[in-house]
Scaffold this motif. Structure first.
Motif, PDB file in Angstrom:
ATOM      1  N   GLU A  39       0.833  -1.212   0.000  1.00 47.51           N
ATOM      2  CA  GLU A  39       0.000   0.000   0.000  1.00 47.51           C
ATOM      3  C   GLU A  39       0.860   1.252   0.000  1.00 47.51           C
ATOM      4  O   GLU A  39       0.465   2.294  -0.524  1.00 47.51           O
ATOM      5  N   ASP A  40       2.051   1.155   0.606  1.00 51.04           N
ATOM      6  CA  ASP A  40       2.884   2.368   0.739  1.00 51.04           C
ATOM      7  C   ASP A  40       3.648   2.705  -0.534  1.00 51.04           C
ATOM      8  O   ASP A  40       3.930   3.867  -0.792  1.00 51.04           O
ATOM      9  N   THR A  43       0.827   1.960  -4.796  1.00 44.27           N
ATOM     10  CA  THR A  43      -0.538   2.457  -4.995  1.00 44.27           C
ATOM     11  C   THR A  43      -0.494   3.973  -5.234  1.00 44.27           C
ATOM     12  O   THR A  43       0.465   4.645  -4.842  1.00 44.27           O
ATOM     13  N   GLU A  45      -2.464   6.076  -3.860  1.00 42.17           N
ATOM     14  CA  GLU A  45      -2.605   6.700  -2.525  1.00 42.17           C
ATOM     15  C   GLU A  45      -1.251   6.803  -1.850  1.00 42.17           C
ATOM     16  O   GLU A  45      -0.912   7.843  -1.263  1.00 42.17           O
ATOM     17  N   GLY A  46      -0.455   5.739  -1.973  1.00 38.45           N
ATOM     18  CA  GLY A  46       0.875   5.760  -1.351  1.00 38.45           C
ATOM     19  C   GLY A  46       1.740   6.849  -1.967  1.00 38.45           C
ATOM     20  O   GLY A  46       2.473   7.574  -1.278  1.00 38.45           O
ATOM     21  N   TYR A  47       1.609   7.019  -3.294  1.00 36.23           N
ATOM     22  CA  TYR A  47       2.397   8.032  -4.004  1.00 36.23           C
ATOM     23  C   TYR A  47       1.978   9.432  -3.579  1.00 36.23           C
ATOM     24  O   TYR A  47       2.796  10.316  -3.343  1.00 36.23           O
ATOM     25  N   LYS A  48       0.656   9.634  -3.434  1.00 33.76           N
ATOM     26  CA  LYS A  48       0.168  10.955  -3.027  1.00 33.76           C
ATOM     27  C   LYS A  48       0.608  11.258  -1.585  1.00 33.76           C
ATOM     28  O   LYS A  48       0.997  12.373  -1.258  1.00 33.76           O
ATOM     29  N   LYS A  49       0.578  10.228  -0.752  1.00 32.78           N
ATOM     30  CA  LYS A  49       0.892  10.425   0.682  1.00 32.78           C
ATOM     31  C   LYS A  49       2.378  10.722   0.893  1.00 32.78           C
ATOM     32  O   LYS A  49       2.751  11.604   1.654  1.00 32.78           O
ATOM     33  N   ASP A  50       3.222   9.958   0.172  1.00 30.64           N
ATOM     34  CA  ASP A  50       4.678  10.120   0.364  1.00 30.64           C
ATOM     35  C   ASP A  50       5.398   9.879  -0.954  1.00 30.64           C
ATOM     36  O   ASP A  50       5.959   8.815  -1.187  1.00 30.64           O
TER      37      ASP A  50
END
Ligand code: BV8
Length: 233
Positions: A39-40, A43, A45-50
């Motif tokens: 997930e980190d 994905t 989402e993982g790319y947007k988060k970090d």
């Protein structure tokens, strides 16, 4: 194995076909997912988060691949030979992001999960060859208002590449061969059923029987550099 009786072959490869070239698989022991949560690092989402973490995950794999001078193994070479000598239609679909099939001489290839040695403009989808690190400070040169370049990778939740062509070939295949994949990621893991639905003969070659081995007409276990040349000769 004699291939003369077949008219259209579709081959699907996964990380197991590159393992003996020194490239980590995902789900074996000491695999890529052991040190990272999927997930980190794989994905959107993982790319947007970090973004730095995700870029570094692929930068590290790109550095390892380029500095390690990874070379095709006997399995890659056998598949290129099969394509060369087969007088019907041949499509190689790979889940792998390395370019070892190309280095081995395979021609008709679809990288359905992207390519490690390319970056992509998220706005125009323009691809650029990439052998160095991608940083958040790298911008495209194709848009009036430059976008931050991303790895040309299909992350979980994103549409795999070339599916229309892949399904077209599967709908006409009379032989489907799966090599070195755990059969855990869809839609790739569903290709065998697509091929079987039109009467294709299906073979799985893998170090060990995969999660979907029961879907195949024939399962051959062993190292890719051994079982693939044996099948092709
Ligand atoms: C999507 C990025 C919407 C690149 C990767 C049902 C239908 C559709 C989707 C789903 C579904 N169910 C769940 C989903 C969602 C999800 C999914 O499948 N999740 C899983 C975890 C359950 N799928 C997606 O999100 C996909 N997109 O669905 O879009 C859609 C829906 C329908 C139709 C169209 C669109 C996107 C998936 C792509 C994700 N990106 N990676 C990268 O980082 O490299 S996936 C990742 O896993 C790699 O790409 C890898 O190629 C892939 C599969 O792994 P394997 O290649 O099989 O590697 P693994 O380590 O698992 O296994 C290695 C095998 O080799 C082992 O079996 C081992 O025994 C063997 N082996 C080892 N050594 C050897 C060997 N064999 C022979 N010789 C050896 N020496």
């Amino acid at each position: 194995m004699s291939f003369h009786q077949y008219k259209k072959i579709v081959v699907l490869t996964g990380a197991g076909v590159s393992a003996e070239s020194g490239i980590q698989t995902f789900r074996d022991t000491d695999g890529l997912w052991e040190n990272h949560k999927l997930e980190d690092v794989a994905t959107v989402e993982g790319y947007k988060k970090d973004p730095e973490l995700v870029l570094e995950f692929y930068n590290q794999r790109r550095r390892d691949f380029c500095s390690g001078h990874k070379k095709p193994n006997a399995a890659h070479l056998a598949l290129a030979e099969l394509e060369e000598k087969f007088d019907g239609e041949f499509l190689l679909v790979t889940q792998n992001i390395d370019n070892l099939h190309e280095q081995a001489g395979s021609k008709n290839i679809i990288h359905m999960h992207g390519e490690l040695l390319k970056s992509r403009c998220p706005t125009s989808n323009q691809l650029t060859e990439c052998f160095n690190d991608i940083e958040t400070s790298n911008f495209c040169h194709c848009c009036q208002y430059p976008s931050t370049l991303r790895p040309h990778i299909v992350w979980f939740g994103e549409m795999p590449l070339g599916l229309d062509i892949i399904y077209h070939h599967l709908s006409q295949a009379d032989l489907f061969i799966s090599i070195g994949t755990s059969g855990t990621v869809y839609p790739a893991a569903g290709f065998v059923e697509e091929a079987k639905s039109v009467g294709a003969f299906s073979i799985e070659l893998n170090l060990e029987a995969s999660e979907i081995h029961s879907h195949f007409d024939q399962v051959i276990c062993g190292k890719a550099t051994s079982v693939v040349p044996d099948l092709v000769k």
